[in-house]
Design a protein around this motif. Structure first.
Motif, PDB file in Angstrom:
ATOM      1  N   PRO A 142       0.705  -1.177   0.010  1.00 38.56           N
ATOM      2  CA  PRO A 142       0.009  -0.146  -0.061  1.00 38.56           C
ATOM      3  C   PRO A 142       0.967   1.194  -0.100  1.00 38.56           C
ATOM      4  CG  PRO A 142       0.131  -1.151   2.226  1.00 38.56           C
ATOM      5  CD  PRO A 142       0.689  -1.898   1.164  1.00 38.56           C
ATOM      6  N   ALA A 143       0.418   2.134  -0.417  1.00 38.43           N
ATOM      7  CA  ALA A 143       0.991   3.712  -0.828  1.00 38.43           C
ATOM      8  C   ALA A 143       1.127   4.110   0.983  1.00 38.43           C
ATOM      9  CB  ALA A 143       0.358   4.762  -1.433  1.00 38.43           C
ATOM     10  N   ARG A 144       2.450   4.773   1.069  1.00 34.15           N
ATOM     11  CA  ARG A 144       2.436   5.156   2.326  1.00 34.15           C
ATOM     12  C   ARG A 144       2.413   6.847   2.554  1.00 34.15           C
ATOM     13  NH1 ARG A 144       7.984   2.331   1.989  1.00 34.15           N
ATOM     14  NH2 ARG A 144       7.291   0.173   2.189  1.00 34.15           N
ATOM     15  N   ILE A 145       1.703   7.367   3.401  1.00 38.92           N
ATOM     16  CA  ILE A 145       1.454   8.704   3.549  1.00 38.92           C
ATOM     17  C   ILE A 145       2.161   9.263   4.948  1.00 38.92           C
ATOM     18  CG2 ILE A 145      -0.037  10.775   3.758  1.00 38.92           C
ATOM     19  CD1 ILE A 145      -2.050   8.774   1.911  1.00 38.92           C
ATOM     20  N   PHE A 146       3.116  10.319   4.551  1.00 35.57           N
ATOM     21  CA  PHE A 146       3.655  10.751   5.619  1.00 35.57           C
ATOM     22  C   PHE A 146       3.706  12.190   5.853  1.00 35.57           C
ATOM     23  CE2 PHE A 146       7.287  11.969   8.580  1.00 35.57           C
ATOM     24  CZ  PHE A 146       7.379  10.923   9.567  1.00 35.57           C
ATOM     25  N   LYS A 147       2.846  12.683   6.485  1.00 32.38           N
ATOM     26  CA  LYS A 147       2.632  14.365   6.326  1.00 32.38           C
ATOM     27  C   LYS A 147       2.277  14.574   4.922  1.00 32.38           C
ATOM     28  CE  LYS A 147       5.529  14.960  10.561  1.00 32.38           C
ATOM     29  NZ  LYS A 147       6.824  15.540  11.133  1.00 32.38           N
ATOM     30  N   GLY A 148       3.020  15.276   4.278  1.00 26.64           N
ATOM     31  CA  GLY A 148       2.875  15.931   2.882  1.00 26.64           C
ATOM     32  C   GLY A 148       3.338  15.052   2.190  1.00 26.64           C
ATOM     33  N   LEU A 149       4.083  13.907   2.249  1.00 27.98           N
ATOM     34  CA  LEU A 149       4.758  13.031   1.533  1.00 27.98           C
ATOM     35  C   LEU A 149       4.079  11.778   1.356  1.00 27.98           C
ATOM     36  CD1 LEU A 149       7.581  12.168   0.107  1.00 27.98           C
ATOM     37  CD2 LEU A 149       8.118  11.290   2.288  1.00 27.98           C
ATOM     38  N   ARG A 150       3.896  11.542  -0.008  1.00 25.99           N
ATOM     39  CA  ARG A 150       3.249  10.166  -0.324  1.00 25.99           C
ATOM     40  C   ARG A 150       4.062   9.150  -1.083  1.00 25.99           C
ATOM     41  NH1 ARG A 150      -0.561   8.672  -4.581  1.00 25.99           N
ATOM     42  NH2 ARG A 150      -0.824  11.055  -5.069  1.00 25.99           N
ATOM     43  N   LEU A 151       4.397   7.992  -0.918  1.00 19.03           N
ATOM     44  CA  LEU A 151       5.082   7.168  -1.598  1.00 19.03           C
ATOM     45  C   LEU A 151       4.479   5.864  -1.834  1.00 19.03           C
ATOM     46  CD1 LEU A 151       8.486   7.183  -1.789  1.00 19.03           C
ATOM     47  CD2 LEU A 151       8.237   5.183  -0.059  1.00 19.03           C
ATOM     48  N   ASP A 152       4.470   5.590  -3.194  1.00 15.32           N
ATOM     49  CA  ASP A 152       3.934   4.356  -3.860  1.00 15.32           C
ATOM     50  C   ASP A 152       5.066   3.543  -3.966  1.00 15.32           C
ATOM     51  OD1 ASP A 152       2.729   2.384  -5.173  1.00 15.32           O
ATOM     52  OD2 ASP A 152       1.478   3.824  -6.235  1.00 15.32           O
ATOM     53  N   LEU A 164      15.977   4.929  -0.502  1.00 19.14           N
ATOM     54  CA  LEU A 164      16.243   5.383   0.737  1.00 19.14           C
ATOM     55  C   LEU A 164      15.066   5.687   1.461  1.00 19.14           C
ATOM     56  CD1 LEU A 164      19.519   7.628   0.362  1.00 19.14           C
ATOM     57  CD2 LEU A 164      19.164   5.804   2.141  1.00 19.14           C
ATOM     58  N   LEU A 165      14.138   6.306   0.652  1.00 21.68           N
ATOM     59  CA  LEU A 165      12.778   6.679   1.189  1.00 21.68           C
ATOM     60  C   LEU A 165      11.949   5.763   1.719  1.00 21.68           C
ATOM     61  CD1 LEU A 165      11.547   9.843  -0.567  1.00 21.68           C
ATOM     62  CD2 LEU A 165      11.806   9.732   1.748  1.00 21.68           C
ATOM     63  N   ASP A 166      11.885   4.875   0.638  1.00 22.37           N
ATOM     64  CA  ASP A 166      11.411   3.511   0.976  1.00 22.37           C
ATOM     65  C   ASP A 166      11.869   2.900   2.396  1.00 22.37           C
ATOM     66  OD1 ASP A 166       9.545   1.436   0.188  1.00 22.37           O
ATOM     67  OD2 ASP A 166      10.853   0.190  -0.825  1.00 22.37           O
ATOM     68  N   ALA A 167      13.100   2.597   2.283  1.00 24.25           N
ATOM     69  CA  ALA A 167      13.646   1.872   3.375  1.00 24.25           C
ATOM     70  C   ALA A 167      13.210   2.925   4.883  1.00 24.25           C
ATOM     71  CB  ALA A 167      14.900   1.941   3.608  1.00 24.25           C
ATOM     72  N   LEU A 168      13.231   4.150   4.713  1.00 26.72           N
ATOM     73  CA  LEU A 168      12.868   4.680   5.994  1.00 26.72           C
ATOM     74  C   LEU A 168      11.546   4.821   6.237  1.00 26.72           C
ATOM     75  CD1 LEU A 168      15.499   7.915   5.176  1.00 26.72           C
ATOM     76  CD2 LEU A 168      15.205   6.506   7.208  1.00 26.72           C
ATOM     77  N   THR A 169      10.496   4.897   5.302  1.00 27.73           N
ATOM     78  CA  THR A 169       9.237   5.070   5.449  1.00 27.73           C
ATOM     79  C   THR A 169       8.730   3.630   5.845  1.00 27.73           C
ATOM     80  OG1 THR A 169       8.691   4.940   3.201  1.00 27.73           O
ATOM     81  CG2 THR A 169       8.967   7.156   4.137  1.00 27.73           C
ATOM     82  N   ALA A 170       9.145   2.668   5.323  1.00 23.50           N
ATOM     83  CA  ALA A 170       8.720   1.338   5.917  1.00 23.50           C
ATOM     84  C   ALA A 170       8.603   1.121   7.484  1.00 23.50           C
ATOM     85  CB  ALA A 170       9.597   0.169   5.012  1.00 23.50           C
ATOM     86  N   TYR A 171       9.614   1.749   8.251  1.00 25.97           N
ATOM     87  CA  TYR A 171       9.718   1.645   9.554  1.00 25.97           C
ATOM     88  C   TYR A 171       9.867   3.160  10.007  1.00 25.97           C
ATOM     89  CZ  TYR A 171      10.578  -3.123   8.351  1.00 25.97           C
ATOM     90  OH  TYR A 171      10.213  -4.324   7.879  1.00 25.97           O
ATOM     91  N   PRO A 176      13.666  19.095  10.962  1.00 33.68           N
ATOM     92  CA  PRO A 176      13.239  18.253   9.904  1.00 33.68           C
ATOM     93  C   PRO A 176      11.473  18.271  10.153  1.00 33.68           C
ATOM     94  CG  PRO A 176      14.140  17.034  11.602  1.00 33.68           C
ATOM     95  CD  PRO A 176      14.376  18.410  11.984  1.00 33.68           C
ATOM     96  N   THR A 177      11.103  18.391   8.846  1.00 35.47           N
ATOM     97  CA  THR A 177       9.746  17.796   8.643  1.00 35.47           C
ATOM     98  C   THR A 177       9.654  16.192   8.365  1.00 35.47           C
ATOM     99  OG1 THR A 177       9.069  19.816   7.943  1.00 35.47           O
ATOM    100  CG2 THR A 177       7.463  17.960   7.535  1.00 35.47           C
ATOM    101  N   TYR A 178      10.657  15.736   7.754  1.00 34.19           N
ATOM    102  CA  TYR A 178      10.596  14.439   7.057  1.00 34.19           C
ATOM    103  C   TYR A 178      11.749  13.665   7.767  1.00 34.19           C
ATOM    104  CZ  TYR A 178       7.109  16.407   4.047  1.00 34.19           C
ATOM    105  OH  TYR A 178       5.942  17.095   3.541  1.00 34.19           O
ATOM    106  N   ILE A 179      12.895  13.952   7.403  1.00 38.96           N
ATOM    107  CA  ILE A 179      14.129  13.200   7.541  1.00 38.96           C
ATOM    108  C   ILE A 179      14.920  13.579   8.751  1.00 38.96           C
ATOM    109  CG2 ILE A 179      16.181  11.750   6.983  1.00 38.96           C
ATOM    110  CD1 ILE A 179      14.929  12.021   3.862  1.00 38.96           C
ATOM    111  N   ARG A 180      15.105  12.832   9.874  1.00 42.96           N
ATOM    112  CA  ARG A 180      15.459  13.497  10.940  1.00 42.96           C
ATOM    113  C   ARG A 180      17.219  12.731  11.088  1.00 42.96           C
ATOM    114  NH1 ARG A 180      14.883  10.176  15.824  1.00 42.96           N
ATOM    115  NH2 ARG A 180      13.654   8.125  15.195  1.00 42.96           N
TER     116      ARG A 180
END
Length: 226
Positions: free
Chosen positions: A128-138, A160-167, A211-215
């Motif tokens: 499934p697509a991931r939504i993180f604040k204003g970021l959406r990843l498919d 890199l985004l895929d790995a970070l947003t998966a967890y 940071p809003t997304y990557i810390r």
């Protein structure tokens, strides 16, 4: 299926050694020795990966990488004439995935190529697509959007985004991100993670200090901002 590798190197002896070794390892290889031929061959031949020297006649490898990125998302490994931080950062900033400083062994180059080409491309189970604040990843489409505008990111940046947003609650070490993105067989300077994270932050308009997304996780590595 044999993977196609384009070797762009203006030193004939080195180009021949690399080409012969990669063919012996089962790759289909073409070699060119200047910038314009590199771009033309990449456009015509659609290689899976390009081994790209920075110093080339015609125009340099930085310009080759910049032009290739306008029509191809193939993997690119840049060869630097010296272990120079400037060469590495500039090469990665225009869309290269990895770098290797001369002198190097053909075995080391082959290991880098195999690690890169082992990254999964086919779909296994629908994600499934991931939504993180204003970021959406498919993950299945391998696309990302920021505030509904599609992001222009490289394969490595996406991975890199895929790995970070998966967890998203996890703090990853640089080595863990390298294992996830470049593969466990990759070895080299872990600073490559910092460079790609820096490019991602620019595209996400994300400030490292707030940071809003990557810390940055001090003493560890990186994670998603809470």
């Amino acid at each position: 299926m044999q993977h196609q590798v384009l070797v762009v190197e203006d030193e004939p002896d080195l180009a021949n050694v690399i080409g012969a070794y990669l063919r012996g390892e089962g790759f289909t290889v073409d070699t060119v020795g200047n910038g314009p031929d590199a771009v033309a061959t990449a456009r015509r031949w659609h290689p899976d990966l390009i081994v790209l020297d920075i110093m080339l006649p015609g125009f340099d490898g930085i310009e080759v990488c910049r032009q290739v990125r306008t029509f191809s998302d193939c993997y690119i490994i840049m060869l630097t004439a010296r272990d120079d931080e400037v060469d590495k950062v500039i090469g990665l900033s225009v869309g290269a995935d990895d770098y290797l400083a001369k002198p190097f062994s053909p075995r080391e180059l082959t290991a880098r190529i195999r690690a890169m080409l082992r990254r999964p491309r086919g779909l296994q189970v629908a994600t499934p697509a991931r939504i993180f604040k204003g970021l959406r990843l498919d993950p299945d489409a391998r696309k990302a959007w920021l505030d509904d505008a599609e992001l222009d990111i490289t394969r490595t940046e996406f991975d890199l985004l895929d790995a970070l947003t998966a967890y998203p609650k996890r703090a990853f070490t640089r080595r863990q991100l390298i294992d996830a993105v470049w593969g466990p067989d990759w070895y080299g300077d872990e600073h490559i993670v910092d460079v790609h994270i820096g490019h991602l932050r620019k595209k996400l308009v994300d400030e490292a200090s707030d940071p809003t997304y990557i810390r940055t996780v001090r003493g560890v590595g990186y994670g998603m901002a809470s």
